[in-house]
Design a protein around this motif. Structure first.
Motif, PDB file in Angstrom:
ATOM      1  N   PHE A  12       0.826  -1.208   0.000  1.00  0.00           N
ATOM      2  CA  PHE A  12       0.000   0.000   0.000  1.00  0.00           C
ATOM      3  C   PHE A  12       0.864   1.263   0.000  1.00  0.00           C
ATOM      4  CE2 PHE A  12      -2.622   3.229   2.188  1.00  0.00           C
ATOM      5  CZ  PHE A  12      -3.695   3.264   1.306  1.00  0.00           C
ATOM      6  N   GLN A  13       1.996   1.237   0.734  1.00  0.00           N
ATOM      7  CA  GLN A  13       2.892   2.390   0.754  1.00  0.00           C
ATOM      8  C   GLN A  13       3.480   2.638  -0.639  1.00  0.00           C
ATOM      9  OE1 GLN A  13       3.796   4.530   3.496  1.00  0.00           O
ATOM     10  NE2 GLN A  13       4.520   5.675   1.727  1.00  0.00           N
ATOM     11  N   ARG A  14       3.879   1.588  -1.312  1.00  0.00           N
ATOM     12  CA  ARG A  14       4.411   1.732  -2.665  1.00  0.00           C
ATOM     13  C   ARG A  14       3.337   2.240  -3.627  1.00  0.00           C
ATOM     14  NH1 ARG A  14       6.606  -2.736  -2.770  1.00  0.00           N
ATOM     15  NH2 ARG A  14       4.960  -3.980  -3.739  1.00  0.00           N
ATOM     16  N   PHE A  15       2.103   1.804  -3.418  1.00  0.00           N
ATOM     17  CA  PHE A  15       0.980   2.262  -4.248  1.00  0.00           C
ATOM     18  C   PHE A  15       0.767   3.766  -4.083  1.00  0.00           C
ATOM     19  CE2 PHE A  15      -3.724   2.905  -4.387  1.00  0.00           C
ATOM     20  CZ  PHE A  15      -3.865   2.830  -5.764  1.00  0.00           C
ATOM     21  N   LEU A  16       0.787   4.255  -2.832  1.00  0.00           N
ATOM     22  CA  LEU A  16       0.614   5.692  -2.594  1.00  0.00           C
ATOM     23  C   LEU A  16       1.796   6.494  -3.132  1.00  0.00           C
ATOM     24  CD1 LEU A  16      -0.985   6.144   0.945  1.00  0.00           C
ATOM     25  CD2 LEU A  16      -2.006   6.540  -1.288  1.00  0.00           C
ATOM     26  N   ASP A  17       3.005   5.968  -2.981  1.00  0.00           N
ATOM     27  CA  ASP A  17       4.184   6.680  -3.488  1.00  0.00           C
ATOM     28  C   ASP A  17       4.104   6.861  -5.000  1.00  0.00           C
ATOM     29  OD1 ASP A  17       5.194   6.865  -0.947  1.00  0.00           O
ATOM     30  OD2 ASP A  17       6.503   5.126  -1.139  1.00  0.00           O
ATOM     31  N   ASP A  22       4.884  13.047  -7.743  1.00  0.00           N
ATOM     32  CA  ASP A  22       5.242  14.369  -8.248  1.00  0.00           C
ATOM     33  C   ASP A  22       4.432  15.492  -7.620  1.00  0.00           C
ATOM     34  OD1 ASP A  22       2.950  13.398  -9.376  1.00  0.00           O
ATOM     35  OD2 ASP A  22       3.250  14.363 -11.318  1.00  0.00           O
ATOM     36  N   LEU A  23       3.740  15.236  -6.513  1.00  0.00           N
ATOM     37  CA  LEU A  23       2.927  16.249  -5.843  1.00  0.00           C
ATOM     38  C   LEU A  23       3.599  16.721  -4.560  1.00  0.00           C
ATOM     39  CD1 LEU A  23      -0.659  14.721  -6.265  1.00  0.00           C
ATOM     40  CD2 LEU A  23       0.571  16.292  -7.776  1.00  0.00           C
ATOM     41  N   ASN A  24       3.189  17.881  -4.093  1.00  0.00           N
ATOM     42  CA  ASN A  24       3.770  18.481  -2.897  1.00  0.00           C
ATOM     43  C   ASN A  24       3.081  17.916  -1.663  1.00  0.00           C
ATOM     44  OD1 ASN A  24       5.215  20.148  -1.179  1.00  0.00           O
ATOM     45  ND2 ASN A  24       3.726  21.817  -1.336  1.00  0.00           N
ATOM     46  N   CYS A  25       3.434  16.690  -1.295  1.00  0.00           N
ATOM     47  CA  CYS A  25       2.849  16.057  -0.122  1.00  0.00           C
ATOM     48  C   CYS A  25       3.756  14.923   0.333  1.00  0.00           C
ATOM     49  CB  CYS A  25       1.439  15.542  -0.421  1.00  0.00           C
ATOM     50  SG  CYS A  25       1.397  14.235  -1.657  1.00  0.00           S
ATOM     51  N   PHE A  26       3.493  14.434   1.543  1.00  0.00           N
ATOM     52  CA  PHE A  26       4.231  13.307   2.115  1.00  0.00           C
ATOM     53  C   PHE A  26       3.210  12.301   2.623  1.00  0.00           C
ATOM     54  CE2 PHE A  26       5.833  11.146   5.899  1.00  0.00           C
ATOM     55  CZ  PHE A  26       6.947  10.521   5.386  1.00  0.00           C
ATOM     56  N   ALA A  27       3.332  11.065   2.194  1.00  0.00           N
ATOM     57  CA  ALA A  27       2.372  10.023   2.570  1.00  0.00           C
ATOM     58  C   ALA A  27       3.064   8.930   3.361  1.00  0.00           C
ATOM     59  CB  ALA A  27       1.719   9.436   1.323  1.00  0.00           C
ATOM     60  N   TYR A  28       2.452   8.552   4.476  1.00  0.00           N
ATOM     61  CA  TYR A  28       2.894   7.401   5.262  1.00  0.00           C
ATOM     62  C   TYR A  28       1.670   6.521   5.495  1.00  0.00           C
ATOM     63  CZ  TYR A  28       4.907   4.512   8.921  1.00  0.00           C
ATOM     64  OH  TYR A  28       5.364   3.437   9.664  1.00  0.00           O
ATOM     65  N   LEU A  29       1.562   5.451   4.714  1.00  0.00           N
ATOM     66  CA  LEU A  29       0.402   4.574   4.729  1.00  0.00           C
ATOM     67  C   LEU A  29      -0.869   5.383   4.484  1.00  0.00           C
ATOM     68  CD1 LEU A  29       1.400   2.112   7.601  1.00  0.00           C
ATOM     69  CD2 LEU A  29       1.628   1.804   5.141  1.00  0.00           C
ATOM     70  N   ASP A  30      -1.801   5.431   5.450  1.00  0.00           N
ATOM     71  CA  ASP A  30      -3.057   6.139   5.214  1.00  0.00           C
ATOM     72  C   ASP A  30      -3.037   7.570   5.742  1.00  0.00           C
ATOM     73  OD1 ASP A  30      -2.911   5.373   7.828  1.00  0.00           O
ATOM     74  OD2 ASP A  30      -5.005   4.769   8.016  1.00  0.00           O
ATOM     75  N   ASP A  31      -1.871   8.085   6.113  1.00  0.00           N
ATOM     76  CA  ASP A  31      -1.726   9.481   6.559  1.00  0.00           C
ATOM     77  C   ASP A  31      -1.006  10.268   5.471  1.00  0.00           C
ATOM     78  OD1 ASP A  31      -2.960   9.072   9.012  1.00  0.00           O
ATOM     79  OD2 ASP A  31      -1.085   8.415   9.958  1.00  0.00           O
ATOM     80  N   ILE A  32      -1.619  11.358   5.031  1.00  0.00           N
ATOM     81  CA  ILE A  32      -1.036  12.218   3.998  1.00  0.00           C
ATOM     82  C   ILE A  32      -0.875  13.613   4.551  1.00  0.00           C
ATOM     83  CG2 ILE A  32      -1.292  13.146   1.669  1.00  0.00           C
ATOM     84  CD1 ILE A  32      -3.037  10.775   0.978  1.00  0.00           C
ATOM     85  N   LEU A  33       0.339  14.125   4.528  1.00  0.00           N
ATOM     86  CA  LEU A  33       0.648  15.468   5.031  1.00  0.00           C
ATOM     87  C   LEU A  33       0.948  16.378   3.854  1.00  0.00           C
ATOM     88  CD1 LEU A  33       1.263  17.375   7.434  1.00  0.00           C
ATOM     89  CD2 LEU A  33       3.628  16.570   7.320  1.00  0.00           C
ATOM     90  N   ILE A  34       0.248  17.522   3.800  1.00  0.00           N
ATOM     91  CA  ILE A  34       0.435  18.505   2.737  1.00  0.00           C
ATOM     92  C   ILE A  34       0.848  19.821   3.384  1.00  0.00           C
ATOM     93  CG2 ILE A  34      -0.627  19.677   0.775  1.00  0.00           C
ATOM     94  CD1 ILE A  34      -2.704  17.438   0.704  1.00  0.00           C
ATOM     95  N   ALA A  35       2.033  20.312   3.074  1.00  0.00           N
ATOM     96  CA  ALA A  35       2.551  21.552   3.640  1.00  0.00           C
ATOM     97  C   ALA A  35       2.867  22.523   2.512  1.00  0.00           C
ATOM     98  CB  ALA A  35       3.799  21.288   4.478  1.00  0.00           C
ATOM     99  N   SER A  36       2.386  23.755   2.637  1.00  0.00           N
ATOM    100  CA  SER A  36       2.572  24.766   1.597  1.00  0.00           C
ATOM    101  C   SER A  36       3.047  26.064   2.230  1.00  0.00           C
ATOM    102  CB  SER A  36       1.257  24.999   0.833  1.00  0.00           C
ATOM    103  OG  SER A  36       0.709  23.773   0.388  1.00  0.00           O
ATOM    104  N   ILE A  37       3.592  26.947   1.392  1.00  0.00           N
ATOM    105  CA  ILE A  37       4.185  28.183   1.908  1.00  0.00           C
ATOM    106  C   ILE A  37       3.136  29.252   2.180  1.00  0.00           C
ATOM    107  CG2 ILE A  37       6.412  27.742   0.814  1.00  0.00           C
ATOM    108  CD1 ILE A  37       5.592  29.585  -1.447  1.00  0.00           C
ATOM    109  N   ASP A  38       1.966  29.184   1.529  1.00  0.00           N
ATOM    110  CA  ASP A  38       0.905  30.171   1.758  1.00  0.00           C
ATOM    111  C   ASP A  38      -0.442  29.510   1.469  1.00  0.00           C
ATOM    112  OD1 ASP A  38       0.611  30.212  -1.104  1.00  0.00           O
ATOM    113  OD2 ASP A  38       2.214  31.705  -1.204  1.00  0.00           O
ATOM    114  N   HIS A  39      -1.525  30.265   1.730  1.00  0.00           N
ATOM    115  CA  HIS A  39      -2.869  29.702   1.577  1.00  0.00           C
ATOM    116  C   HIS A  39      -3.186  29.396   0.118  1.00  0.00           C
ATOM    117  CE1 HIS A  39      -4.238  30.081   5.737  1.00  0.00           C
ATOM    118  NE2 HIS A  39      -3.604  31.241   5.785  1.00  0.00           N
ATOM    119  N   ALA A  40      -2.791  30.281  -0.782  1.00  0.00           N
ATOM    120  CA  ALA A  40      -3.087  30.051  -2.195  1.00  0.00           C
ATOM    121  C   ALA A  40      -2.414  28.769  -2.694  1.00  0.00           C
ATOM    122  CB  ALA A  40      -2.636  31.261  -3.019  1.00  0.00           C
ATOM    123  N   SER A  41      -1.151  28.578  -2.325  1.00  0.00           N
ATOM    124  CA  SER A  41      -0.444  27.357  -2.723  1.00  0.00           C
ATOM    125  C   SER A  41      -1.052  26.124  -2.059  1.00  0.00           C
ATOM    126  CB  SER A  41       1.038  27.460  -2.372  1.00  0.00           C
ATOM    127  OG  SER A  41       1.640  28.563  -3.019  1.00  0.00           O
TER     128      SER A  41
END
Length: 310
Positions: A12-17, A22-41
């Protein structure tokens, strides 16, 4: 892939990776973290992730989603826009942990403490006596521990170390990185830190106890190429090991090359391509006053002290 299989999590981890590569996020199993520099981004990044998940037929549980927050809990840590630190409730659980009565319980305490090891400076030295109590014991050993005064104090020190754990900064691409290291007769330690606008912030702490093999003196010959006028050590890769065999021979050549590479900084700085692409030249016999092989003798660990104490 159904749950419960041994390789279900890895699949499942390989499937999410593959989905979010190519997106601005970090996935660990069923947890996805998205961090951006501002609200618009951030809105744009969210839209891209939602669209990608929808294309692959994956659904999100809205009740478990947190959007637009400046800090949150992720994988046992409190992550904010500036720093990362251990969770308060996890720290309190370790601080209030009762004194273990058997080996299995002590191992459980050390395992929980090691989860936050990168937040604790000199963790190896602090935990050294406790690890000696479980050394050589079987897994899930219920042997009673005889707590002496010399062992009770380190146990309390370990609890204090997590209570006073450092707050780590996020890597800054514009900051200057530095590595502070220290060593003694019992262990080694280091701190990866960054300096930005004259402010030094730790990124992670590292420490390790020295084994008996680490403390053994070494005196293995290191052979260098002097035929071109520039003395350079051989890099112990396969191609350069063959080059060594063409000019030198000694017992356990391949094994010595591997060990030398671990202790020779010039060897690590040299690239294999230098030996492959360098022009060929004849090898001439050298006068007696020139030495073909040099000896790399390890120095006592107290002499390895570098930048600062961590």
């Amino acid at each position: 892939m159904p749950f419960g299989l041994r390789n279900a999590a890895q699949t499942f981890q390989r499937f999410l990776d593959d989905i979010l590569r190519d997106l601005n996020c970090f996935a660990y199993l069923d947890d996805i973290l998205i961090a951006s520099i501002d609200h618009a981004s951030h809105y744009r990044d969210l839209e891209q992730v939602f669209q990608r998940l929808d294309e692959k037929g994956l659904a999100l549980n809205i009740e478990k989603c947190i959007s637009g927050a400046d800090k949150l809990h992720f994988l046992g840590c409190k992550v904010s826009k500036d720093v990362i630190s251990p969770l308060k409730e996890k720290v309190e659980a370790l601080v209030n942990y009762p004194q273990p009565q058997d080996v299995s319980t002590l191992r459980r305490f050390l395992a929980m403490l090691d989860f936050y090891r990168r937040f604790i400076p000199n963790a190896a030295e602090i935990q050294r006596i406790l690890y000696d109590l479980v050394k050589g014991k079987k897994k899930r050993d219920k042997t009673t521990i005889d707590w002496s005064e010399a062992a009770v104090q380190p146990f309390q020190t370990c609890k204090n170390s997590i209570a006073q754990a450092a707050v780590l900064a996020h890597p800054n691409s514009e900051a200057k990185l530095s590595l502070a290291v220290d060593a003694s007769n019992s262990g080694i330690a280091g701190t990866l830190q960054q300096t930005y606008l004259k402010n030094t912030q730790p990124l992670a702490f590292f420490s390790r106890k020295l084994t008996r093999k680490d403390l053994e003196p070494h005196g293995t010959p290191l052979h260098c190429d002097v035929s071109t006028g520039n003395i350079r050590p051989y890099v112990p890769a396969k191609v350069t090991a063959n080059a060594v065999k063409q000019r030198f021979v000694w017992t356990s050549l391949k094994k010595d090359c591997t060990e030398l590479f671990k202790r020779c900084i010039p060897c690590q700085k040299s690239e294999v391509s230098r030996h492959v692409k360098s022009p060929k030249d004849d090898f001439y016999y050298l006068p007696q006053d020139l030495v073909i092989s040099i000896w790399m003798l390890s120095v006592p660990y107290p002499l390895l002290k570098a930048i600062s104490t961590v």
